[in-house]
Design a protein around this motif. Structure first.
Motif, PDB file in Angstrom:
ATOM      1  N   ASP A 131       2.226  -9.617  -8.755  1.00 18.85           N
ATOM      2  CA  ASP A 131       2.945  -9.547  -9.969  1.00 18.85           C
ATOM      3  C   ASP A 131       3.781  -8.448  -9.994  1.00 18.85           C
ATOM      4  OD1 ASP A 131       1.635 -11.227 -11.433  1.00 18.85           O
ATOM      5  OD2 ASP A 131      -0.025  -9.792 -12.348  1.00 18.85           O
ATOM      6  N   GLY A 132       5.172  -8.734 -10.380  1.00 22.34           N
ATOM      7  CA  GLY A 132       6.183  -7.650 -10.435  1.00 22.34           C
ATOM      8  C   GLY A 132       7.112  -7.910  -9.304  1.00 22.34           C
ATOM      9  N   GLU A 133       6.674  -8.391  -8.062  1.00 23.39           N
ATOM     10  CA  GLU A 133       7.441  -8.720  -6.825  1.00 23.39           C
ATOM     11  C   GLU A 133       8.705  -9.876  -7.162  1.00 23.39           C
ATOM     12  OE1 GLU A 133       4.113  -7.274  -3.631  1.00 23.39           O
ATOM     13  OE2 GLU A 133       4.694  -9.298  -3.767  1.00 23.39           O
ATOM     14  N   VAL A 134       9.750  -9.242  -6.699  1.00 25.27           N
ATOM     15  CA  VAL A 134      11.072 -10.418  -6.713  1.00 25.27           C
ATOM     16  C   VAL A 134      10.658 -11.427  -6.019  1.00 25.27           C
ATOM     17  CG1 VAL A 134      13.383 -10.303  -6.433  1.00 25.27           C
ATOM     18  CG2 VAL A 134      12.659  -8.254  -7.461  1.00 25.27           C
ATOM     19  N   VAL A 135      11.062 -12.530  -6.531  1.00 23.94           N
ATOM     20  CA  VAL A 135      11.084 -14.001  -5.860  1.00 23.94           C
ATOM     21  C   VAL A 135      12.489 -14.401  -5.877  1.00 23.94           C
ATOM     22  CG1 VAL A 135      10.107 -16.140  -5.521  1.00 23.94           C
ATOM     23  CG2 VAL A 135       8.752 -14.111  -6.402  1.00 23.94           C
ATOM     24  N   ILE A 136      13.120 -14.563  -4.631  1.00 26.33           N
ATOM     25  CA  ILE A 136      14.408 -15.414  -4.783  1.00 26.33           C
ATOM     26  C   ILE A 136      14.521 -16.692  -4.546  1.00 26.33           C
ATOM     27  CG2 ILE A 136      16.896 -15.185  -3.842  1.00 26.33           C
ATOM     28  CD1 ILE A 136      16.190 -12.597  -5.094  1.00 26.33           C
ATOM     29  N   GLU A 137      15.065 -17.445  -5.387  1.00 26.94           N
ATOM     30  CA  GLU A 137      15.240 -19.045  -4.957  1.00 26.94           C
ATOM     31  C   GLU A 137      16.810 -19.322  -4.606  1.00 26.94           C
ATOM     32  OE1 GLU A 137      14.210 -21.713  -8.099  1.00 26.94           O
ATOM     33  OE2 GLU A 137      12.156 -20.992  -8.200  1.00 26.94           O
ATOM     34  N   ALA A 153       0.684  -1.159   0.101  1.00 26.11           N
ATOM     35  CA  ALA A 153       0.044  -0.015   0.017  1.00 26.11           C
ATOM     36  C   ALA A 153       0.948   1.318  -0.091  1.00 26.11           C
ATOM     37  CB  ALA A 153      -0.724  -0.108   1.288  1.00 26.11           C
ATOM     38  N   ALA A 154       2.185   1.016   0.752  1.00 28.56           N
ATOM     39  CA  ALA A 154       2.935   2.239   0.694  1.00 28.56           C
ATOM     40  C   ALA A 154       3.704   2.312  -0.547  1.00 28.56           C
ATOM     41  CB  ALA A 154       3.757   2.217   1.964  1.00 28.56           C
ATOM     42  N   GLY A 155       3.670   1.574  -1.496  1.00 27.13           N
ATOM     43  CA  GLY A 155       4.637   1.495  -2.694  1.00 27.13           C
ATOM     44  C   GLY A 155       6.131   1.134  -2.409  1.00 27.13           C
ATOM     45  N   LEU A 156       6.183   0.293  -1.273  1.00 25.88           N
ATOM     46  CA  LEU A 156       7.718   0.031  -0.929  1.00 25.88           C
ATOM     47  C   LEU A 156       7.860  -1.527  -1.565  1.00 25.88           C
ATOM     48  CD1 LEU A 156       7.952   1.330   2.694  1.00 25.88           C
ATOM     49  CD2 LEU A 156       8.539   2.449   0.590  1.00 25.88           C
ATOM     50  N   PRO A 157       9.161  -1.926  -1.574  1.00 29.76           N
ATOM     51  CA  PRO A 157       9.118  -3.143  -2.364  1.00 29.76           C
ATOM     52  C   PRO A 157       8.938  -4.358  -1.528  1.00 29.76           C
ATOM     53  CG  PRO A 157      11.063  -1.720  -2.693  1.00 29.76           C
ATOM     54  CD  PRO A 157      10.211  -0.801  -1.849  1.00 29.76           C
ATOM     55  N   VAL A 158       8.569  -5.393  -1.913  1.00 27.66           N
ATOM     56  CA  VAL A 158       8.304  -6.628  -1.155  1.00 27.66           C
ATOM     57  C   VAL A 158       9.094  -7.680  -2.026  1.00 27.66           C
ATOM     58  CG1 VAL A 158       6.692  -8.391  -0.173  1.00 27.66           C
ATOM     59  CG2 VAL A 158       6.068  -5.991  -0.416  1.00 27.66           C
ATOM     60  N   ILE A 159      10.095  -8.372  -1.207  1.00 24.42           N
ATOM     61  CA  ILE A 159      10.901  -9.383  -1.826  1.00 24.42           C
ATOM     62  C   ILE A 159      10.692 -10.798  -1.064  1.00 24.42           C
ATOM     63  CG2 ILE A 159      13.122  -9.997  -2.273  1.00 24.42           C
ATOM     64  CD1 ILE A 159      13.879  -7.151  -2.520  1.00 24.42           C
ATOM     65  N   HIS A 160      10.494 -11.923  -1.917  1.00 22.47           N
ATOM     66  CA  HIS A 160      10.082 -12.996  -1.236  1.00 22.47           C
ATOM     67  C   HIS A 160      11.333 -14.034  -1.705  1.00 22.47           C
ATOM     68  CE1 HIS A 160       5.753 -12.007  -1.356  1.00 22.47           C
ATOM     69  NE2 HIS A 160       6.206 -11.263  -2.358  1.00 22.47           N
ATOM     70  N   THR A 161      11.549 -14.799  -0.792  1.00 26.27           N
ATOM     71  CA  THR A 161      12.489 -15.690  -0.823  1.00 26.27           C
ATOM     72  C   THR A 161      11.728 -17.256  -0.558  1.00 26.27           C
ATOM     73  OG1 THR A 161      13.401 -16.247   1.388  1.00 26.27           O
ATOM     74  CG2 THR A 161      14.322 -14.498   0.085  1.00 26.27           C
TER      75      THR A 161
END
Ligand code: TIU
Length: 222
Positions: free
Chosen positions: A122-128, A62-70
């Protein structure tokens, strides 16, 4: 943002340089039949933090800050799985074996997926990642540098294994790290408590810790 109320003292947040890293909220750690259960653990503890992880993710979005998933996982041919890791722990199912949710901790398998409630947008980074730390053998450092991120808020599992390892890696790389206390969990409550105490000891030697409500309050004003 006037900083985030945290321990051992206020986290000096800079919203333009802040990202959320959600560590390994995968079915394999949170559901019966997965890797966590195969190691003999009670996985219900992990499922219980999903609502707190979810509201943290939603507030960053909601704040437009990046969310990165691993995601902790390995290639189907196991070429990135050291034998020492495959054999560790005497689990009933080893990494790469066929389980009720597909091959354990293998990229693309149903059990390896992030829990549907916390699925990346969509567009969020996912790190394997093949290791416990998210910087080891991944593109995470480059991704953060490109985005101009210098501060990381951490959620996910398990507190003393993949979360703490990644926080220590990040700390050594110059990132300021904040752990969201109710949005992380261990199979062992005493290990979660010890990890939190270790992280924030000695004037935040590894990083800060904060309540999810206090992080949300600050993010809402970012
Ligand atoms: N077993 C355990 O506590 N954790 C892991 O194997 N991986 C993560 O923490 N993601």
């Amino acid at each position: 943002m006037a900083g985030i109320k945290a321990e051992p003292f206020t986290f000096p947040a800079r919203p333009r340089e802040l990202a959320l890293i959600v560590i390994d909220m995968q079915r394999d750690f949170a559901e019966p039949g997965g890797f966590g259960a195969s190691l003999g653990n009670d996985v219900s503890r992990i499922a219980r933090i999903v609502p707190d992880v979810k509201r943290l993710i939603e507030s960053f979005r909601a704040a437009g800050l990046p969310v990165i998933h691993t995601m902790e996982c390995h290639r189907p041919d196991l070429s990135d799985l050291p034998l020492s890791k495959r054999n560790r722990g005497n689990p009933s199912l080893r990494i790469g074996d066929e389980g009720p949710m597909g091959r354990i901790l293998i990229s693309g398998e149903p059990g390896t997926a992030i829990l549907p409630e916390l699925a990346p947008a969509d567009g969020e980074v996912v790190i394997e990642k093949p290791g416990k730390g998210a910087f080891y053998a991944t593109e995470l450092g480059d991704v953060l540098k490109k985005k101009g991120i210098t501060q990381l808020v951490f959620a996910g599992v398990t507190t003393e294994v993949c979360v703490q390892t990644t926080m220590r890696e990040a700390n050594d790389r110059g990132y300021e790290c904040l752990l969201a206390e109710e949005a992380t969990e261990s199979y062992f409550p005493e290990f979660k408590a010890a990890a939190i105490a270790m992280i924030r000891a000695q004037g935040a030697i590894v990083g800060w810790t904060a309540d999810v409500d206090d992080i949300l309050e600050a993010i809402a004003h970012a």
